[in-house]
Enzyme design. Sequence first.
Site, PDB file in Angstrom:
ATOM      1  N   ASP A 353       0.742  -1.099   0.000  1.00  0.00           N
ATOM      2  CA  ASP A 353       0.000   0.000   0.000  1.00  0.00           C
ATOM      3  C   ASP A 353       0.827   1.225   0.000  1.00  0.00           C
ATOM      4  OD1 ASP A 353      -0.740  -2.255  -0.248  1.00  0.00           O
ATOM      5  OD2 ASP A 353      -2.410  -1.835   0.158  1.00  0.00           O
ATOM      6  N   THR A 354       2.023   2.238  -0.695  1.00  0.00           N
ATOM      7  CA  THR A 354       3.003   3.230  -1.129  1.00  0.00           C
ATOM      8  C   THR A 354       2.354   4.254  -2.054  1.00  0.00           C
ATOM      9  OG1 THR A 354       4.717   1.571  -1.003  1.00  0.00           O
ATOM     10  CG2 THR A 354       5.170   3.465  -2.394  1.00  0.00           C
ATOM     11  N   VAL A 355       2.862   5.485  -2.038  1.00  0.00           N
ATOM     12  CA  VAL A 355       2.443   6.480  -3.022  1.00  0.00           C
ATOM     13  C   VAL A 355       3.655   6.944  -3.810  1.00  0.00           C
ATOM     14  CG1 VAL A 355       0.438   7.277  -1.706  1.00  0.00           C
ATOM     15  CG2 VAL A 355       2.643   8.434  -1.402  1.00  0.00           C
ATOM     16  N   SER A 372       6.046   6.049   1.721  1.00  0.00           N
ATOM     17  CA  SER A 372       5.214   4.889   2.036  1.00  0.00           C
ATOM     18  C   SER A 372       5.216   4.553   3.513  1.00  0.00           C
ATOM     19  CB  SER A 372       5.728   3.678   1.250  1.00  0.00           C
ATOM     20  OG  SER A 372       5.022   2.500   1.576  1.00  0.00           O
ATOM     21  N   MET A 435       4.600   2.124  -7.879  1.00  0.00           N
ATOM     22  CA  MET A 435       4.520   1.712  -6.486  1.00  0.00           C
ATOM     23  C   MET A 435       3.983   0.287  -6.375  1.00  0.00           C
ATOM     24  SD  MET A 435       1.342   4.195  -5.564  1.00  0.00           S
ATOM     25  CE  MET A 435       1.153   5.195  -7.028  1.00  0.00           C
TER      26      MET A 435
END
Length: 535
Positions: A353, A354-355, A372, A435
């Site tokens: 779940d 990272t942006v 993240s 990502m």
Amino acid sequence: MSFQPFAFPSRRSYVVARHGLVATSQPLAAQAGLAVLQAGGNAVDAAVATVATLCVVEPCSTGIGGDAFALIWSAAEGRLYGLNASGPAPAALTADLVRGQGHVTFPARGGLAVTVPGSVRGWQLALERFGTRGLDTLLARPLDYARNGFPVSATIARAWQGSAELLRRLPDSSRVWLPGSRPPRATELFRNPEFAATLQTLAEQGYDTFYAGPIAAQIAAAVRADGGVMTEEDLAAYQAEWVEPITIAYRDGYAFHEIPPNGQGLAALLALNIVKGFDLAGLEYGSADYYHLLIEGMKLGFIDAQAYVGDPRQVDVPVAGLLSERYARQRRALIDREAARWPEPGRPPRHGDTVYLTVADEAGNMVSWIQSLYMGFGSGVTAGATGIQLQNRGANFSLEPGHPNEVAPGKRPYHTIIPGFITRDGRPWASFGVMGGFMQPQGHLQVGVNLIDFGMDPQAALDAPRFNWLRGREVALEAAVGEPVRAELARWGHALLPRETAVHYGGGQVILRDPDSGVLAGGSEPRNDGAAVGF
């Protein structure tokens, strides 16, 4: 700037702009960065405003309780900078302590998995060197969303729902992230007044208030209350650092750049160095030959990265040997064109779940930024009344005695988040990232090959169907990959997951710069809520 016609039906067209462009995984955050550019800020200013907004509107993926990395092209200096804002293990965290609690692998959630959050020091380093705006200005939009609410988007609502049980485990997490005892649904407004107060403190008093004082005390106390060993001294001692990007020449003047270990960008460069020895452009795009070569090259990259990557401040990582042309030829020779293999790590020559978001401005600056919490909502620990969720980066530590990534006091773990950058003839050409945990180097390989070998526009390069190598000979292919290709790969020994298996194929963004006109072309991932916006 011209792109090759491509038979794959891209899901939407790429975005073009002259003055500035922002691409990221959530439209509200992209617009926050664009507003900074339109007000005269530069790409670094806009990047921090964008990622700070993502910390509010995409809390399942990122927050100021996590880590960050960036590649920043400075137009004024004509060079690329690397930023490592990943935090270390607490000083009291040892492998013997964790093994003594009965663990044979490092625990994925809870207080032990929390490493020092590095992102805020990363913002500080980037803005102090390149920024033109203060935190009070850049945090205005995210502060408003935290205080007054934002509408939750569809993909984020699904991810939030998937973390509901984790968030119910601790009272502070349940109170902040499960209003009314449930995750917010798509289109519902979500407010985080506790995080708004934290952002207000940062805006008014600066970066140090995160690493010392009441906020730091609540972070350390929350970690220790859930079985961790972090102290306020661990937080106070942390500093982010500038690092020299690692690079390989690809073809036709192109070069790929990644952050050096402790990040896994090395895996992407290893794979690219191997596959550049094949005539990929001469293959039918999306054929079994195409997927096979990339999968086998990616395996070799991962095998070596997982064997050698550690914190270079504490272990010797033979980066130069791993990325040498001689070693690439040796590893390339292991690929059988008609059989899937599972080779061992190599022995590279040693030398002394990272942006995700990307921003480009009119002056020629470009930023590739990734931040993240690692898994969805990270450790599951929320720091008291701060509204800050804490990462679980310690989950990637090894407990194998003597391994380069074995947990040790002050050591940074093997890191999955990686920003990417491509230059052409020494000039900035593409800022990009994908990502998604261990999908990230695989995304860099596939998107990079799409851009260079097949001449795709940035949106098509992101839209094209992907593979996700998982372990051994096990690999997943997106549903758009046809049955004849799947059958051929299976015949060669690839263990393909059933088409309906739920597998994450990453989420990415790309900005290309025309070296002659300066025109920007951007794309944003169709697999999440992403948007590319410009002016």
